[in-house]
Every structure is written in C-alpha cells, then in structure tokens.
Design a protein around this motif. Structure first.
Motif, PDB file in Angstrom:
ATOM      1  N   GLU A 136       0.829  -1.215   0.000  1.00 45.80           N
ATOM      2  CA  GLU A 136       0.000   0.000   0.000  1.00 45.80           C
ATOM      3  C   GLU A 136       0.857   1.257   0.000  1.00 45.80           C
ATOM      4  N   LEU A 137       2.015   1.191   0.654  1.00 48.07           N
ATOM      5  CA  LEU A 137       2.901   2.352   0.783  1.00 48.07           C
ATOM      6  C   LEU A 137       4.245   2.007   0.139  1.00 48.07           C
ATOM      7  N   PRO A 138       4.349   2.212  -1.179  1.00 46.49           N
ATOM      8  CA  PRO A 138       5.532   1.747  -1.922  1.00 46.49           C
ATOM      9  C   PRO A 138       6.855   2.296  -1.412  1.00 46.49           C
ATOM     10  N   GLY A 139       6.850   3.462  -0.772  1.00 48.78           N
ATOM     11  CA  GLY A 139       8.107   4.025  -0.276  1.00 48.78           C
ATOM     12  C   GLY A 139       8.439   3.626   1.140  1.00 48.78           C
ATOM     13  N   SER A 140       7.634   2.783   1.732  1.00 51.70           N
ATOM     14  CA  SER A 140       7.807   2.449   3.141  1.00 51.70           C
ATOM     15  C   SER A 140       8.813   1.331   3.351  1.00 51.70           C
ATOM     16  N   THR A 141       9.288   1.233   4.592  1.00 56.19           N
ATOM     17  CA  THR A 141      10.026   0.059   5.051  1.00 56.19           C
ATOM     18  C   THR A 141       9.297  -0.477   6.276  1.00 56.19           C
ATOM     19  N   VAL A 142       9.300  -1.790   6.440  1.00 55.50           N
ATOM     20  CA  VAL A 142       8.540  -2.432   7.509  1.00 55.50           C
ATOM     21  C   VAL A 142       9.470  -3.310   8.331  1.00 55.50           C
ATOM     22  N   THR A 143       9.359  -3.181   9.649  1.00 51.57           N
ATOM     23  CA  THR A 143      10.037  -4.090  10.571  1.00 51.57           C
ATOM     24  C   THR A 143       8.978  -4.940  11.244  1.00 51.57           C
ATOM     25  N   ALA A 144       9.016  -6.242  10.995  1.00 52.78           N
ATOM     26  CA  ALA A 144       8.049  -7.178  11.560  1.00 52.78           C
ATOM     27  C   ALA A 144       8.637  -7.783  12.827  1.00 52.78           C
ATOM     28  N   VAL A 145       7.916  -7.640  13.937  1.00 54.12           N
ATOM     29  CA  VAL A 145       8.399  -8.109  15.235  1.00 54.12           C
ATOM     30  C   VAL A 145       7.503  -9.241  15.723  1.00 54.12           C
ATOM     31  N   ASP A 146       8.109 -10.359  16.100  1.00 55.32           N
ATOM     32  CA  ASP A 146       7.328 -11.477  16.635  1.00 55.32           C
ATOM     33  C   ASP A 146       8.240 -12.328  17.509  1.00 55.32           C
ATOM     34  N   VAL A 147       7.635 -13.056  18.435  1.00 59.75           N
ATOM     35  CA  VAL A 147       8.402 -13.916  19.330  1.00 59.75           C
ATOM     36  C   VAL A 147       8.730 -15.258  18.687  1.00 59.75           C
ATOM     37  N   SER A 148       8.043 -15.600  17.592  1.00 59.16           N
ATOM     38  CA  SER A 148       8.166 -16.919  16.980  1.00 59.16           C
ATOM     39  C   SER A 148       9.127 -16.914  15.793  1.00 59.16           C
ATOM     40  N   PRO A 149      10.232 -17.647  15.870  1.00 60.37           N
ATOM     41  CA  PRO A 149      11.129 -17.730  14.703  1.00 60.37           C
ATOM     42  C   PRO A 149      10.473 -18.416  13.512  1.00 60.37           C
ATOM     43  N   GLU A 150       9.527 -19.349  13.772  1.00 60.62           N
ATOM     44  CA  GLU A 150       8.829 -20.015  12.671  1.00 60.62           C
ATOM     45  C   GLU A 150       7.981 -19.016  11.891  1.00 60.62           C
ATOM     46  N   MET A 151       7.256 -18.168  12.625  1.00 60.36           N
ATOM     47  CA  MET A 151       6.445 -17.139  11.956  1.00 60.36           C
ATOM     48  C   MET A 151       7.325 -16.219  11.126  1.00 60.36           C
ATOM     49  N   LEU A 152       8.433 -15.768  11.720  1.00 57.78           N
ATOM     50  CA  LEU A 152       9.301 -14.822  11.018  1.00 57.78           C
ATOM     51  C   LEU A 152       9.964 -15.461   9.808  1.00 57.78           C
ATOM     52  N   GLY A 153      10.287 -16.739   9.897  1.00 54.88           N
ATOM     53  CA  GLY A 153      10.845 -17.434   8.739  1.00 54.88           C
ATOM     54  C   GLY A 153       9.849 -17.504   7.597  1.00 54.88           C
ATOM     55  N   HIS A 154       8.600 -17.819   7.921  1.00 58.50           N
ATOM     56  CA  HIS A 154       7.532 -17.843   6.909  1.00 58.50           C
ATOM     57  C   HIS A 154       7.369 -16.463   6.291  1.00 58.50           C
ATOM     58  N   LEU A 155       7.396 -15.440   7.123  1.00 60.86           N
ATOM     59  CA  LEU A 155       7.221 -14.067   6.642  1.00 60.86           C
ATOM     60  C   LEU A 155       8.344 -13.690   5.678  1.00 60.86           C
ATOM     61  N   ARG A 156       9.575 -13.995   6.048  1.00 61.75           N
ATOM     62  CA  ARG A 156      10.706 -13.644   5.175  1.00 61.75           C
ATOM     63  C   ARG A 156      10.606 -14.357   3.830  1.00 61.75           C
ATOM     64  N   SER A 157      10.194 -15.627   3.866  1.00 59.27           N
ATOM     65  CA  SER A 157      10.061 -16.375   2.610  1.00 59.27           C
ATOM     66  C   SER A 157       9.003 -15.750   1.714  1.00 59.27           C
ATOM     67  N   ARG A 158       7.868 -15.363   2.297  1.00 60.40           N
ATOM     68  CA  ARG A 158       6.806 -14.730   1.504  1.00 60.40           C
ATOM     69  C   ARG A 158       7.270 -13.391   0.946  1.00 60.40           C
ATOM     70  N   ALA A 159       7.925 -12.596   1.787  1.00 59.57           N
ATOM     71  CA  ALA A 159       8.388 -11.279   1.336  1.00 59.57           C
ATOM     72  C   ALA A 159       9.383 -11.425   0.189  1.00 59.57           C
ATOM     73  N   ASP A 160      10.306 -12.366   0.305  1.00 62.22           N
ATOM     74  CA  ASP A 160      11.287 -12.585  -0.762  1.00 62.22           C
ATOM     75  C   ASP A 160      10.593 -13.025  -2.047  1.00 62.22           C
ATOM     76  N   ALA A 161       9.613 -13.928  -1.912  1.00 59.89           N
ATOM     77  CA  ALA A 161       8.918 -14.436  -3.100  1.00 59.89           C
ATOM     78  C   ALA A 161       8.158 -13.337  -3.822  1.00 59.89           C
ATOM     79  N   LEU A 162       7.723 -12.326  -3.080  1.00 62.35           N
ATOM     80  CA  LEU A 162       6.951 -11.224  -3.653  1.00 62.35           C
ATOM     81  C   LEU A 162       7.830 -10.035  -4.054  1.00 62.35           C
ATOM     82  N   GLY A 163       9.132 -10.183  -3.908  1.00 69.52           N
ATOM     83  CA  GLY A 163      10.038  -9.096  -4.258  1.00 69.52           C
ATOM     84  C   GLY A 163      10.058  -7.969  -3.248  1.00 69.52           C
TER      85      GLY A 163
END
Length: 261
Positions: free
Chosen positions: A55-82
């Motif tokens: 939604e905000l093409p110029g933005s940067t996002v820091t995703a914070v979570d206690v779960s390494p599994e969640m964050l790993g899934h998130l990174r994979s999705r973000a990479d796949a979407l460029g």
C-alpha cells in the motif's frame, strides 16, 4: 495448534476477509505521510507487513514477533513477492523490554495487544518508539469468526465460542479492552475508532471452506475436556461435511483504533 496450522489460519483470515483488510490498510495509507518507517507488532505470518509494504511503496517495515517459525515464513513470503529488501524481521518478546525499534512513523498492532501481559507498558513503549505525529494502529477481534449460522451446528458453535472466551479470560488475555481509552491514558491524541461488522454470504472465496475447517478444528482441539461431548461431536460432524456445503457464512466483528503521538 502447531505453528504451521496457525500460520495457515492467519493467512486464510487475510484472504477471506480481504475487503476488511483492504479498507483498514487503505485508511492507514491515507493517514501516513511520506515514506514511513513501519513496525508491525506481533506480526505473525506477515499478512499485514506485506499489505502495508504494498500500500505504501516508499515504506520500510520491521516485523516483530516472538516466533522464529512465523518470522521465517514471513521472510520467505516477502522474498517471493520481491519485498525482501523492504521488510525486515526482529525476534523479540514484547512483554520484555523492547529492542530499539524507533524512531518510527507507524506502529501496527493487529490482534496482538490483547496478548501483552501489561498493556500499559506496551503502550508506553509504543509511544516512546514513535516520532512526534506518528501513528499507532490497534486492530482487535470483538468476536472470532462464526461459520454455521442458520445450520444444525449453530448452537454448538456458539457454545464453543462462549467456552473459548472463558478460557481466554482465565489465561489473562486482555480481550474487549477499550483501547481508545488506554491510548489516551498513554498520551496519544486524536484517537479515532472504527467498528467493522463483517457478514459474508455465499458465494464466498474458495479459501472459505479451508478457513472454516482450520478455525473449527482449532476450537475443538482447544476445548477437549471443556465443551460437552455432544457439542464436540456436532462440530466434528460439521467439519467433516464442510467441503460439501454451499451455505457457509462468515460473521465476525473487528474494531480498529488509530491515534497519533
């Protein structure tokens, strides 16, 4: 619930309730200015992090979570979407002193504030991390999704939700807080509240069946030994027949608060 099932549920929630998410993310996008730095608190599977980055093409996002599994899934999705170069992750327990996240322009907290052991401390930390004029967005569930309205399983589903609510209360979760009042008490200004009464009728997205299966299975698993056996049997029968149903509905309520530092 295993992490892979919870990840799937969070992803399905965003897919099936896409109009609600589009509305809220668009609202935040209109209120944010420039090229904001965004923090997604309790980011889970990353649906909001990705939506905010889009939604905000110029933005940067820091995703914070206690779960390494969640964050790993998130990174994979973000990479796949460029989007991997614009979405970073931080593993942290937000009930402990926060890592240095600021200064940031937007803090997004969807279905995460009710998990905080001390909400006042979390709000104070959010206030400290934001720039002057920055936004805090809290989105919470007033009710969990209901799928069997008008069917033979409706009453069992309602009793299941009532028992699950008792369980969350016993666990000390901060459900049904007036987050607008809490934000004001923490020093935030210009608090705006929006309520969303979501009532989806057939025909529904193809993912709705799986969304109902995972949601109701989670309910049954969590209420073993607490919900009457006849109700559990009714819900399990309903789950088994979901693939053949064309009368599924989705009903839930969400409230979103937006405030400025």
């Amino acid at each position: 619930m295993p992490h892979d099932h919870l990840i799937e549920l969070l992803d399905l929630d965003a897919e099936v309730l896409h109009e609600y998410f589009h509305d809220v993310i668009g609202w935040v996008g209109r209120e944010a200015t420039g090229q904001p730095r965004i923090v997604d608190l309790g980011a889970g599977s990353g649906t909001a992090s990705i939506a905010l980055a889009r939604e905000l093409p110029g933005s940067t996002v820091t995703a914070v979570d206690v779960s390494p599994e969640m964050l790993g899934h998130l990174r994979s999705r973000a990479d796949a979407l460029g989007l991997g170069d614009r979405i970073g992750t931080v593993e942290a327990d937000l009930d402990q002193p926060w890592p240095d996240l600021g200064p940031v322009d937007v803090i997004w907290a969807a279905a995460s504030m009710h998990h905080m052991a001390e909400p006042a401390n979390a709000l104070a930390s959010a206030y400290g991390a934001l720039r002057s004029g920055g936004l805090l967005v809290i989105a919470e569930l007033d009710s969990f999704p209901r799928f069997l309205t008008g069917t033979m399983g409706e009453e069992a589903e309602l009793r299941g939700h009532a028992e699950a609510a008792k369980r969350r209360h016993e666990a000390g979760l901060h459900m049904h807080e007036n987050w607008g009042d809490r934000m004001s008490q923490a020093g935030f200004a210009s608090v705006t509240e929006r309520h969303f009464d979501i009532d989806l009728r057939p025909p529904l997205p193809a993912a709705t069946t799986r969304y109902a299966q995972v949601s109701l299975s989670r309910m049954c698993h969590g209420l073993e030994g607490r919900l009457a056996s006849r109700d559990l049997a009714t819900l399990e029968e309903a789950i088994a027949g979901l693939a053949d149903r064309e009368d599924l509905t989705v009903r839930t309520e969400r409230t979103v608060w937006l405030a400025r530092r």
